[in-house]
Write a protein that holds these residues in place. Structure first.
Motif, PDB file in Angstrom:
ATOM      1  N   ALA A   6       0.859  -1.190   0.000  1.00  0.00           N
ATOM      2  CA  ALA A   6       0.000   0.000   0.000  1.00  0.00           C
ATOM      3  C   ALA A   6       0.888   1.231   0.000  1.00  0.00           C
ATOM      4  CB  ALA A   6      -0.900  -0.008   1.237  1.00  0.00           C
ATOM      5  N   HIS A   8       0.676   5.499   0.290  1.00  0.00           N
ATOM      6  CA  HIS A   8      -0.195   6.597   0.688  1.00  0.00           C
ATOM      7  C   HIS A   8       0.377   7.966   0.335  1.00  0.00           C
ATOM      8  CE1 HIS A   8      -2.621   3.887   3.273  1.00  0.00           C
ATOM      9  NE2 HIS A   8      -1.472   3.261   3.417  1.00  0.00           N
ATOM     10  N   TYR A  39      -3.573   4.554  -2.085  1.00  0.00           N
ATOM     11  CA  TYR A  39      -4.657   5.182  -1.318  1.00  0.00           C
ATOM     12  C   TYR A  39      -4.216   6.572  -0.879  1.00  0.00           C
ATOM     13  CZ  TYR A  39      -8.608   5.209   2.021  1.00  0.00           C
ATOM     14  OH  TYR A  39      -9.780   5.484   2.683  1.00  0.00           O
ATOM     15  N   GLN A  40      -5.151   7.372  -0.410  1.00  0.00           N
ATOM     16  CA  GLN A  40      -4.864   8.747   0.029  1.00  0.00           C
ATOM     17  C   GLN A  40      -4.055   9.472  -1.062  1.00  0.00           C
ATOM     18  OE1 GLN A  40      -3.446   7.920   4.282  1.00  0.00           O
ATOM     19  NE2 GLN A  40      -5.098   9.418   4.426  1.00  0.00           N
ATOM     20  N   ARG A  83     -11.570  12.397  -5.270  1.00  0.00           N
ATOM     21  CA  ARG A  83     -11.404  13.537  -4.374  1.00  0.00           C
ATOM     22  C   ARG A  83     -10.175  14.379  -4.748  1.00  0.00           C
ATOM     23  NH1 ARG A  83     -11.686  11.067   1.095  1.00  0.00           N
ATOM     24  NH2 ARG A  83     -13.715  11.944   1.496  1.00  0.00           N
ATOM     25  N   ARG A  84      -9.152  13.708  -5.327  1.00  0.00           N
ATOM     26  CA  ARG A  84      -7.899  14.394  -5.632  1.00  0.00           C
ATOM     27  C   ARG A  84      -7.730  14.689  -7.121  1.00  0.00           C
ATOM     28  NH1 ARG A  84      -7.427  11.236  -1.276  1.00  0.00           N
ATOM     29  NH2 ARG A  84      -6.178  11.963   0.490  1.00  0.00           N
ATOM     30  N   LEU A 111     -12.343   0.029  -1.829  1.00  0.00           N
ATOM     31  CA  LEU A 111     -11.596  -0.446  -0.663  1.00  0.00           C
ATOM     32  C   LEU A 111     -11.720  -1.956  -0.453  1.00  0.00           C
ATOM     33  CD1 LEU A 111     -12.271   2.434   1.892  1.00  0.00           C
ATOM     34  CD2 LEU A 111     -10.035   1.677   1.055  1.00  0.00           C
ATOM     35  N   GLY A 112     -12.714  -2.561  -1.073  1.00  0.00           N
ATOM     36  CA  GLY A 112     -12.843  -4.010  -1.008  1.00  0.00           C
ATOM     37  C   GLY A 112     -11.580  -4.691  -1.535  1.00  0.00           C
ATOM     38  N   LEU A 114      -8.558  -3.575  -1.208  1.00  0.00           N
ATOM     39  CA  LEU A 114      -7.549  -3.524  -0.144  1.00  0.00           C
ATOM     40  C   LEU A 114      -7.796  -4.655   0.855  1.00  0.00           C
ATOM     41  CD1 LEU A 114      -5.243  -2.221   1.511  1.00  0.00           C
ATOM     42  CD2 LEU A 114      -6.973  -0.747   2.565  1.00  0.00           C
ATOM     43  N   HIS A 115      -9.053  -4.797   1.269  1.00  0.00           N
ATOM     44  CA  HIS A 115      -9.351  -5.834   2.255  1.00  0.00           C
ATOM     45  C   HIS A 115      -9.102  -7.239   1.696  1.00  0.00           C
ATOM     46  CE1 HIS A 115     -10.603  -3.528   5.656  1.00  0.00           C
ATOM     47  NE2 HIS A 115     -11.361  -2.768   4.900  1.00  0.00           N
ATOM     48  N   HIS A 130       1.033   7.706   8.066  1.00  0.00           N
ATOM     49  CA  HIS A 130       1.440   8.672   9.085  1.00  0.00           C
ATOM     50  C   HIS A 130       1.888   7.974  10.362  1.00  0.00           C
ATOM     51  CE1 HIS A 130       0.457  12.425   7.105  1.00  0.00           C
ATOM     52  NE2 HIS A 130      -0.467  11.726   6.469  1.00  0.00           N
TER      53      HIS A 130
END
Lengths: 130, 119
Positions: A6, A8, A39-40, A83-84, A111-112, A114-115, A130
């Protein structure tokens, strides 16, 4: 070992470079990367519209080439991306935006993914959190 | 057997989308009925402060997402005691039923999960 990675952080961050070097080393060491999940601010690391000065590293491009070369399962979180302002052609049309910046080999998904990766990998390795 | 996930949320609610995006992971995992716990650490504990006035910052309140956690089956909620104390937060100011953990308990918690993600 089966890794899920992942990220970020955006392409200009040290974390994006570190994640890529880790991914390269993992494959070189005979391991498997079963999924990348950006993500993010990590969604910017998948952007095809980054323009780097010629004498600087273009990490987004390196990521794209790496993913394509190894035919990795590479997912950009759709909610974080919208969003970005990182859209693929389909989303750009849906929301009537003038530019698309996410394309193959990257896929926009939820997000599924990711899980699912967390369930199926041996190790989840995160960069730029972070 | 499903792999367990400890999600560590370290962002203040109004410092950007981080807090909301951590909650989204928790809620999605809850919807899939996956074993996961959420730990509020460092500035992340500010998310727990009840009676916030998000509207003054032209922001959307996180409270609805936080309250949805138990409804989505995310019932293992933890907060770092040290983080709360450092920020002057006490138990009756918190809007969620969290277990408050001291440093030793925190260490034990981190060792209990298959995967850890920090946001």
């Amino acid at each position: 070992m089966k890794f899920a990675i992942a990220l970020h952080a955006p392409a200009h961050s040290p974390a994006a470079r570190r994640a890529l070097r880790f991914a390269e080393a993992a494959l070189a060491g005979g391991h498997e990367i079963m999924r990348l999940f950006f993500y993010q601010d990590g969604v910017h690391s998948a952007s095809s519209t980054v323009v780097s000065p010629q004498d600087e590293l273009d990490t987004a491009r390196q990521w794209r080439e790496f993913v394509a070369q190894h035919q990795l399962d590479a997912v950009v979180c759709i909610a974080a991306a919208l969003r970005r302002g990182e859209l693929n052609t389909e989303e750009a049309q849906r929301y009537q935006r003038s530019a698309a910046s996410i394309d193959a080999p990257w896929a926009l998904s939820g997000l599924g993914q990711l899980h699912e990766a967390i369930q199926q990998c041996d190790r989840l390795i995160c960069f730029g959190g972070h | 057997m499903a792999q367990s996930l400890l999600l560590i949320s370290r962002q203040a609610p109004w410092s950007g989308p981080g807090a909301r995006e951590a909650l989204d992971i928790a809620l999605a995992g809850g919807a899939f009925d996956l074993p996961l716990a959420l730990l509020f650490l460092d500035d992340g504990v500010f998310q727990l402060r009840k009676d916030q006035q998000a509207v003054l910052l032209q922001q959307k309140d996180l409270a609805a997402n936080l309250q949805a956690l138990p409804l989505f089956g995310v019932e293992e909620l933890y907060a770092c005691q040290r983080s709360l104390v450092e920020r002057g937060l006490v138990a009756d100011q918190l809007g969620l039923p969290v277990s408050v953990l001291d440093d030793d308990a925190l260490r034990a918690l981190l060792g209990r999960f298959d995967q850890v993600m920090t946001i």
